[in-house]
Design a protein around this motif. Structure first.
Motif, PDB file in Angstrom:
ATOM      1  N   VAL A   1      10.781 -33.612  23.796  1.00  0.00           N
ATOM      2  CA  VAL A   1      11.444 -32.311  23.844  1.00  0.00           C
ATOM      3  C   VAL A   1      12.820 -32.407  23.199  1.00  0.00           C
ATOM      4  O   VAL A   1      13.224 -31.529  22.419  1.00  0.00           O
ATOM      5  N   PHE A   2      13.540 -33.481  23.511  1.00  0.00           N
ATOM      6  CA  PHE A   2      14.868 -33.678  22.928  1.00  0.00           C
ATOM      7  C   PHE A   2      14.772 -33.808  21.410  1.00  0.00           C
ATOM      8  O   PHE A   2      15.598 -33.240  20.671  1.00  0.00           O
ATOM      9  N   LEU A   3      13.768 -34.524  20.931  1.00  0.00           N
ATOM     10  CA  LEU A   3      13.574 -34.667  19.487  1.00  0.00           C
ATOM     11  C   LEU A   3      13.299 -33.315  18.831  1.00  0.00           C
ATOM     12  O   LEU A   3      13.831 -33.009  17.760  1.00  0.00           O
ATOM     13  N   ALA A   4      12.473 -32.494  19.492  1.00  0.00           N
ATOM     14  CA  ALA A   4      12.138 -31.180  18.936  1.00  0.00           C
ATOM     15  C   ALA A   4      13.366 -30.277  18.892  1.00  0.00           C
ATOM     16  O   ALA A   4      13.583 -29.542  17.924  1.00  0.00           O
TER      17      ALA A   4
ATOM     18  N   PHE B   1      17.502 -40.178  25.667  1.00  0.00           N
ATOM     19  CA  PHE B   1      17.922 -39.285  24.589  1.00  0.00           C
ATOM     20  C   PHE B   1      18.365 -40.082  23.359  1.00  0.00           C
ATOM     21  O   PHE B   1      18.037 -39.734  22.225  1.00  0.00           O
ATOM     22  N   LEU B   2      19.126 -41.148  23.600  1.00  0.00           N
ATOM     23  CA  LEU B   2      19.624 -41.954  22.484  1.00  0.00           C
ATOM     24  C   LEU B   2      18.488 -42.701  21.772  1.00  0.00           C
ATOM     25  O   LEU B   2      18.566 -42.945  20.566  1.00  0.00           O
TER      26      LEU B   2
ATOM     27  N   PRO C   1      12.570 -38.383  32.815  1.00  0.00           N
ATOM     28  CA  PRO C   1      13.295 -38.806  31.606  1.00  0.00           C
ATOM     29  C   PRO C   1      12.384 -39.090  30.414  1.00  0.00           C
ATOM     30  O   PRO C   1      12.684 -38.682  29.283  1.00  0.00           O
ATOM     31  N   ILE C   2      11.266 -39.791  30.652  1.00  0.00           N
ATOM     32  CA  ILE C   2      10.368 -40.133  29.553  1.00  0.00           C
ATOM     33  C   ILE C   2       9.764 -38.885  28.909  1.00  0.00           C
ATOM     34  O   ILE C   2       9.675 -38.767  27.683  1.00  0.00           O
ATOM     35  N   GLY C   3       9.391 -37.929  29.755  1.00  0.00           N
ATOM     36  CA  GLY C   3       8.804 -36.694  29.234  1.00  0.00           C
ATOM     37  C   GLY C   3       9.780 -35.847  28.444  1.00  0.00           C
ATOM     38  O   GLY C   3       9.371 -34.997  27.639  1.00  0.00           O
ATOM     39  N   LEU C   4      11.086 -36.068  28.654  1.00  0.00           N
ATOM     40  CA  LEU C   4      12.099 -35.302  27.930  1.00  0.00           C
ATOM     41  C   LEU C   4      12.326 -35.808  26.514  1.00  0.00           C
ATOM     42  O   LEU C   4      12.936 -35.113  25.698  1.00  0.00           O
ATOM     43  N   ALA C   5      11.858 -37.024  26.214  1.00  0.00           N
ATOM     44  CA  ALA C   5      12.097 -37.614  24.892  1.00  0.00           C
ATOM     45  C   ALA C   5      11.561 -36.749  23.749  1.00  0.00           C
ATOM     46  O   ALA C   5      12.319 -36.393  22.829  1.00  0.00           O
TER      47      ALA C   5
ATOM     48  N   ARG D   1      23.270 -35.752  17.808  1.00  0.00           N
ATOM     49  CA  ARG D   1      22.379 -35.964  18.941  1.00  0.00           C
ATOM     50  C   ARG D   1      23.119 -36.594  20.113  1.00  0.00           C
ATOM     51  O   ARG D   1      22.903 -36.233  21.266  1.00  0.00           O
ATOM     52  N   ARG D   2      24.000 -37.540  19.821  1.00  0.00           N
ATOM     53  CA  ARG D   2      24.776 -38.178  20.887  1.00  0.00           C
ATOM     54  C   ARG D   2      25.681 -37.160  21.569  1.00  0.00           C
ATOM     55  O   ARG D   2      25.799 -37.146  22.801  1.00  0.00           O
ATOM     56  N   THR D   3      26.303 -36.293  20.777  1.00  0.00           N
ATOM     57  CA  THR D   3      27.181 -35.252  21.342  1.00  0.00           C
ATOM     58  C   THR D   3      26.403 -34.291  22.224  1.00  0.00           C
ATOM     59  O   THR D   3      26.839 -33.924  23.317  1.00  0.00           O
ATOM     60  N   ILE D   4      25.219 -33.888  21.750  1.00  0.00           N
ATOM     61  CA  ILE D   4      24.362 -32.978  22.524  1.00  0.00           C
ATOM     62  C   ILE D   4      23.929 -33.644  23.822  1.00  0.00           C
ATOM     63  O   ILE D   4      23.935 -33.017  24.890  1.00  0.00           O
TER      64      ILE D   4
END
Length: 210
Positions: A26-29, A166-167, A20-24, A39-42
């Motif tokens: 990536v999610f921002l990019a 993600f949030l 989860p931490i490593g996805l932060a 972002r919440r919907t995604i």
């Protein structure tokens, strides 16, 4: 395997494989330029798709193996080796580079931000081959119905953690400089390597009735 040991192993393995931490970052990019509502919907869409995928393999994974004529010990060995490869990539920082490449590819190809939730967020970044293998392996080792329910709870908790990350991705990334990310990734990689070796050892012992 006693329940407490199974739960701790399941929590460690799922947390490490999903990361989860490593996805932060990536999610921002992937969601660059998106509003907080978008972002919440995604995030919700990505979690719904990945959760459905993982639950399908959790409940139907063994039936699929039987149809294909694959024994549980054989899958344990194969899945353990796959997880070991992922662990090596984490230790030598190859996995994060691959995530970044997937994010860049998706950003270049996606005309609509909502498609990012499906690829690459849900599949393969959350519900990827390593996570699917881990879910099937853990489902096979779950000690009875109680163990299965505990596995469901652990999976829900980890996916809930992903949603929270993600949030809060913008705040988390500001605290995780490259050095800290590297340390965390390598530590988790070593842990996953040890767990994967245990799976391979258990599978080999079952295959040869040792």
């Amino acid at each position: 395997m006693i329940l407490t040991e199974f739960v701790s192993n399941a929590a460690a393995m799922l947390f490490v494989t999903i990361d989860p931490i490593g996805l932060a970052p990536v999610f921002l990019a992937l969601t660059a330029g998106a509003s907080s509502t978008q972002r919440r919907t995604i995030a919700i869409k990505a979690l719904a798709i990945s959760a459905t995928t993982l639950l399908a393999f959790l409940f139907a994974g063994h039936s699929l193996l039987k149809v294909m004529g694959i024994s549980q010990p054989a899958f344990q060995v194969a899945g353990g080796l796959l997880l070991f490869i992922i662990a090596v990539e984490m230790v030598f920082e190859h996995r994060q580079k691959r995530k970044a490449e997937s994010a860049e590819k998706a950003s270049d190809e996606a005309a609509d931000l909502s498609t990012v939730a499906v690829f690459p967020l849900a599949i393969p970044l959350i519900a990827g081959p390593a996570t699917i293998s881990a879910v099937i392996l853990l489902a096979g080792e779950a000690p009875g119905m109680t163990g299965s329910m505990a596995l469901l709870a652990v999976l829900a908790a980890v996916l809930g953690g992903v949603f929270l990350v993600f949030l809060l991705s913008d705040k988390i990334s500001s605290y995780l400089n490259p050095t800290i990310q590297m340390i965390i990734t390598r530590l988790f990689g070593v842990l996953l390597a040890a767990l994967s070796v245990q799976f391979v050892a258990d599978g080999i012992m079952s295959l040869f009735n040792i």
